[in-house]
Design a protein around this motif. Structure first.
Motif, mmCIF file in Angstrom:
data_model
loop_
_atom_site.group_PDB
_atom_site.id
_atom_site.type_symbol
_atom_site.label_atom_id
_atom_site.label_comp_id
_atom_site.label_asym_id
_atom_site.label_seq_id
_atom_site.Cartn_x
_atom_site.Cartn_y
_atom_site.Cartn_z
ATOM 1 N N ASP A 503 15.420 6.399 -60.254
ATOM 2 C CA ASP A 503 16.692 5.714 -60.070
ATOM 3 C C ASP A 503 16.434 4.471 -59.219
ATOM 4 O OD1 ASP A 503 19.233 5.371 -58.110
ATOM 5 O OD2 ASP A 503 19.870 6.028 -60.094
ATOM 6 N N ARG A 504 16.980 3.326 -59.656
ATOM 7 C CA ARG A 504 16.691 2.061 -58.983
ATOM 8 C C ARG A 504 17.064 2.092 -57.505
ATOM 9 N NH1 ARG A 504 13.216 -1.104 -58.281
ATOM 10 N NH2 ARG A 504 12.868 -0.865 -60.517
ATOM 11 N N ARG A 505 18.207 2.654 -57.174
ATOM 12 C CA ARG A 505 18.623 2.697 -55.767
ATOM 13 C C ARG A 505 17.687 3.576 -54.951
ATOM 14 N NH1 ARG A 505 24.978 3.865 -56.561
ATOM 15 N NH2 ARG A 505 24.036 5.369 -57.971
ATOM 16 N N ALA A 506 17.226 4.688 -55.535
ATOM 17 C CA ALA A 506 16.290 5.569 -54.827
ATOM 18 C C ALA A 506 14.955 4.869 -54.596
ATOM 19 C CB ALA A 506 16.091 6.865 -55.605
ATOM 20 N N LEU A 507 14.500 4.118 -55.573
ATOM 21 C CA LEU A 507 13.237 3.385 -55.429
ATOM 22 C C LEU A 507 13.362 2.299 -54.362
ATOM 23 C CD1 LEU A 507 12.112 2.986 -59.151
ATOM 24 C CD2 LEU A 507 11.054 4.416 -57.399
ATOM 25 N N ASP A 508 14.489 1.609 -54.348
ATOM 26 C CA ASP A 508 14.705 0.583 -53.310
ATOM 27 C C ASP A 508 14.706 1.207 -51.923
ATOM 28 O OD1 ASP A 508 14.868 -1.348 -55.240
ATOM 29 O OD2 ASP A 508 17.056 -1.418 -55.292
ATOM 30 N N LEU A 509 15.335 2.378 -51.795
ATOM 31 C CA LEU A 509 15.363 3.066 -50.508
ATOM 32 C C LEU A 509 13.959 3.502 -50.109
ATOM 33 C CD1 LEU A 509 16.828 4.334 -48.113
ATOM 34 C CD2 LEU A 509 17.354 6.328 -49.544
ATOM 35 N N ALA A 510 13.195 4.013 -51.062
ATOM 36 C CA ALA A 510 11.818 4.436 -50.761
ATOM 37 C C ALA A 510 10.973 3.249 -50.305
ATOM 38 C CB ALA A 510 11.196 5.082 -51.996
ATOM 39 N N ASN A 511 11.121 2.120 -50.964
ATOM 40 C CA ASN A 511 10.380 0.918 -50.565
ATOM 41 C C ASN A 511 10.786 0.446 -49.172
ATOM 42 O OD1 ASN A 511 8.857 0.690 -52.937
ATOM 43 N ND2 ASN A 511 10.488 -0.421 -53.997
ATOM 44 N N SER A 512 12.068 0.584 -48.863
ATOM 45 C CA SER A 512 12.540 0.206 -47.535
ATOM 46 C C SER A 512 11.949 1.124 -46.464
ATOM 47 C CB SER A 512 14.073 0.264 -47.493
ATOM 48 O OG SER A 512 14.550 -0.212 -46.260
ATOM 49 N N ILE A 513 11.812 2.417 -46.767
ATOM 50 C CA ILE A 513 11.192 3.363 -45.830
ATOM 51 C C ILE A 513 9.737 2.965 -45.574
ATOM 52 C CG2 ILE A 513 10.414 5.747 -45.538
ATOM 53 C CD1 ILE A 513 12.926 6.627 -47.086
ATOM 54 N N ILE A 514 9.026 2.623 -46.648
ATOM 55 C CA ILE A 514 7.625 2.206 -46.502
ATOM 56 C C ILE A 514 7.526 0.958 -45.631
ATOM 57 C CG2 ILE A 514 5.631 1.305 -47.760
ATOM 58 C CD1 ILE A 514 6.527 3.054 -50.143
ATOM 59 N N GLN A 515 8.403 -0.034 -45.879
ATOM 60 C CA GLN A 515 8.400 -1.275 -45.112
ATOM 61 C C GLN A 515 8.690 -1.017 -43.636
ATOM 62 O OE1 GLN A 515 7.508 -4.234 -46.193
ATOM 63 N NE2 GLN A 515 7.891 -5.241 -44.222
ATOM 64 N N ASN A 516 9.652 -0.139 -43.355
ATOM 65 C CA ASN A 516 9.983 0.185 -41.971
ATOM 66 C C ASN A 516 8.831 0.861 -41.255
ATOM 67 O OD1 ASN A 516 13.034 0.049 -40.764
ATOM 68 N ND2 ASN A 516 13.047 -0.073 -42.988
ATOM 69 N N MET A 517 8.156 1.745 -41.944
ATOM 70 C CA MET A 517 7.018 2.444 -41.334
ATOM 71 C C MET A 517 5.893 1.468 -41.014
ATOM 72 S SD MET A 517 7.006 5.930 -43.625
ATOM 73 C CE MET A 517 5.623 6.674 -42.775
ATOM 74 N N ARG A 518 5.672 0.489 -41.882
ATOM 75 C CA ARG A 518 4.653 -0.524 -41.614
ATOM 76 C C ARG A 518 5.027 -1.379 -40.408
ATOM 77 N NH1 ARG A 518 3.781 -2.489 -47.901
ATOM 78 N NH2 ARG A 518 2.382 -0.763 -48.537
ATOM 79 N N GLU A 519 6.303 -1.738 -40.327
ATOM 80 C CA GLU A 519 6.760 -2.537 -39.190
ATOM 81 C C GLU A 519 6.631 -1.770 -37.883
ATOM 82 O OE1 GLU A 519 10.725 -3.708 -40.085
ATOM 83 O OE2 GLU A 519 10.149 -5.116 -41.675
ATOM 84 N N GLU A 520 6.933 -0.472 -37.904
ATOM 85 C CA GLU A 520 6.833 0.339 -36.693
ATOM 86 C C GLU A 520 5.389 0.464 -36.228
ATOM 87 O OE1 GLU A 520 8.715 4.089 -37.238
ATOM 88 O OE2 GLU A 520 10.731 3.241 -37.441
ATOM 89 N N ASP A 521 4.463 0.508 -37.175
ATOM 90 C CA ASP A 521 3.047 0.599 -36.805
ATOM 91 C C ASP A 521 2.575 -0.662 -36.091
ATOM 92 O OD1 ASP A 521 2.840 3.108 -37.880
ATOM 93 O OD2 ASP A 521 2.076 2.420 -39.832
ATOM 94 N N LYS A 522 3.175 -1.820 -36.442
ATOM 95 C CA LYS A 522 2.772 -3.092 -35.841
ATOM 96 C C LYS A 522 3.479 -3.348 -34.516
ATOM 97 C CE LYS A 522 1.883 -5.289 -40.325
ATOM 98 N NZ LYS A 522 2.290 -6.381 -41.247
ATOM 99 N N GLU A 523 4.638 -2.728 -34.317
ATOM 100 C CA GLU A 523 5.441 -2.998 -33.120
ATOM 101 C C GLU A 523 4.812 -2.404 -31.869
ATOM 102 O OE1 GLU A 523 9.346 -1.554 -33.704
ATOM 103 O OE2 GLU A 523 9.966 -3.172 -35.050
ATOM 104 N N VAL A 524 4.979 -3.149 -30.776
ATOM 105 C CA VAL A 524 4.602 -2.617 -29.469
ATOM 106 C C VAL A 524 5.687 -1.633 -29.053
ATOM 107 C CG1 VAL A 524 4.180 -3.192 -27.055
ATOM 108 C CG2 VAL A 524 3.437 -4.760 -28.869
ATOM 109 N N PRO A 525 5.347 -0.456 -28.523
ATOM 110 C CA PRO A 525 6.370 0.530 -28.123
ATOM 111 C C PRO A 525 7.408 -0.103 -27.215
ATOM 112 C CG PRO A 525 4.191 1.502 -28.006
ATOM 113 C CD PRO A 525 3.986 0.037 -28.304
ATOM 114 N N PHE A 526 8.688 0.152 -27.508
ATOM 115 C CA PHE A 526 9.779 -0.478 -26.772
ATOM 116 C C PHE A 526 9.833 0.073 -25.349
ATOM 117 C CE2 PHE A 526 14.335 -0.690 -25.623
ATOM 118 C CZ PHE A 526 14.462 -2.044 -25.676
#
Length: 526
Positions: A503-526
């Protein structure tokens, strides 16, 4: 005969004598020419007008003034400037009309060199003969310098005007600040000028017992322009100082101000400070909630940064409940100003900001630099974006609180039953399947079943297919029993049914989860 010949041919006569090397002017001082010991010249010097009428000083002064006036009349600003310099070097400043005219024409030029000359002239006049400078002349120049992106000179002219207690009108001052804050340098200068202006305004208020202050008071739009620029250029601490300055002067904040303050507090990690506004913002009508989208977005972002999933959940539920509320609020109550403490809660030490939640500058030159990532405005409601939903899923999965996530999804879904996101719970299941989080997907599916929530058939098919591909026989059998209990008519022998459901919406959500996880790995702990 000689005298008559000289009178009629004196120009050519002089050229003849000096071999063309004499730069002739009709203002020749013939007394000076006697030093050549030429008897003819000595005779010529006594002919015609009296010697005092050939005074070099008087005639050259009138010539320069005439040339200056003619150049200004013909709008030849470069020639006028050169003539002015000659006159100033010899005789000082010309009369006020010519000085004002020259500054004005230089100010209207699109050439930055002319604008700098206008500034130099104003600076010179202010030091030697400031009475020649009127507020209108200074206003034209400061606006032109700001438009031409020469912020340092524009700020200096504003300071000169501040010294004279003759700032431009509020409308013009807004335009000056609008152009200043387009650059980082201009933003620093604008914030400093705003600080100096407010300080001067407050001092005059103390001295002037009648309460009549002739100095222009910066309004909320000017503060909004500077605050927004502080956000855009990452000077959040400077923004904090401007907020405190706003409380000192007594400028009442509006909806735009609160949105910018939300950005500043988010950048500074000041969640408790931002929460002080929430009760007041919650009281606005549903028709105004779109204007506070950024406020809720920033507060939700801070909850995630503090890893406060309960706070994020509570905010979402409060937001959805307020949107569904049918309580009619008294319009008079909404017009009243609120007071929010800035900094310390101590009355003596802290500052207090006045705030009109319903006030909007509809004719404002200021436009919010929108940053809405976690919440979206759709069909009159604020709903979670894919990025916001992704952060919820990641947070609850890391903390092992899938059951809490399931309950939150169901509650939100029930509140948004008529929205276009009516299948968001199934989207979450499908996104987890796509990511290979099969256990998480199955747990959510069971939680939804226990709450009698209707799950779409495709989610069962997708999970069953994933188990089959990974040869997870025990899980496959368990899911088949669930399908049977649910009374779903899924033909497992049909190859079209038994395939990966996408489902297109499910795939978009999954891609957003992947993107968020990558961003969190790069972020300095708040």
């Amino acid at each position: 005969m000689v005298r008559r010949f000289i009178r009629e041919n004196h120009r050519g006569f002089l050229r003849l004598i000096f071999g063309g090397r004499f730069a002739f002017s009709h203002n020749v001082n013939f007394q000076e020419l006697n030093r050549y010991n030429n008897p003819i010249l000595q005779e010529f010097s006594t002919i015609g007008a009296k010697p005092e009428k050939f005074s070099c000083k008087g005639s050259s002064q009138s010539i320069l003034l005439g040339n200056l006036g003619r150049s200004l009349k013909e709008h030849q600003v470069v020639e006028a400037w050169e003539t002015y310099k000659d006159f100033k070097r010899l005789y000082g400043f010309p009369d006020q009309f010519l000085v004002v005219n020259l500054i004005t024409q230089l100010s209207y030029s699109s050439d930055s060199k002319c604008l700098r000359r206008a500034y130099d002239l104003v600076l010179s006049v202010s030091k030697e003969k400031s009475v020649l400078l009127s507020p209108d002349v200074m206003t034209k120049l400061v606006l032109s310098l700001a438009r031409a992106q020469i912020p340092v000179l524009a700020a200096n002219v504003l300071r000169l005007m501040l010294e004279k207690r003759s700032l431009p009108s509020v409308d013009v001052l807004r335009m000056v600040f609008l152009h200043l804050v387009k650059t980082e340098t201009g933003t620093y200068l604008a914030s400093n000028i705003l600080d100096e202006t407010c300080d001067c305004f407050l001092k005059l208020n103390v001295k002037n017992k009648s309460g009549q202050n002739e100095l222009t008071k910066p309004d909320v739009m000017i503060f909004n322009l500077v605050l927004d620029a502080c956000v855009r250029f990452g000077t959040s601490l400077k923004g904090q100082q401007i907020m405190e300055l706003m409380t000192r002067v007594g400028v009442i904040a509006d909806a735009h101000t609160v949105m910018i303050i939300a950005r500043i507090h988010e950048m500074n990690g000041m969640r408790d400070e931002l929460k002080k506004f929430k009760d007041h913002v919650d009281m606005v009508s549903a028709t105004l909630i779109r204007h506070y989208q950024q406020f809720y977005d920033c507060l939700l972002s801070l909850h995630f940064k503090f890893n406060d999933l309960d706070g994020a959940s509570a905010l979402l539920l409060d937001l959805y409940r307020s949107l569904e509320s049918t309580i009619q609020r008294d319009p008079r109550e909404q017009q009243k100003s609120c007071t929010v403490s800035i900094g310390s809660e101590n009355i003596k030490m802290g500052s207090r900001l006045q705030f009109l939640p319903k006030k909007l500058q509809r004719d404002s030159v200021y436009k919010t630099d929108s940053k809405n990532e976690l919440l979206l405005y759709k069909n009159g409601k604020l709903v979670l974006s894919n990025k916001g939903m992704a952060k919820l899923i990641i947070g609850f999965k890391k903390s092992g609180r899938i059951n809490k996530l399931s309950k939150l999804l169901i509650t939100i879904q029930n509140m948004l039953i008529l929205s276009e996101n009516s299948s968001s719970c199934s989207d979450v299941i499908d996104a987890c399947i796509y990511l290979g989080w099969l256990e998480t997907a199955h747990d959510i599916l069971e939680d939804l079943e226990s709450e009698k929530y209707c799950i779409r058939e495709g989610s069962y098919v997708s999970l069953l297919n994933a188990y089959h591909n990974k040869k997870m026989l025990r899980e496959t059998e368990g899911l088949l029993r669930q399908i049977k209990r649910a009374g779903l008519a899924i033909n497992l022998s049909d190859e079209k049914s038994f395939r990966s459901f996408e489902d297109r919406r499910a795939l978009d959500l999954a891609n957003s989860i992947i993107q968020n996880m990558r961003e969190e790995d790069k972020e300095v702990p708040f």
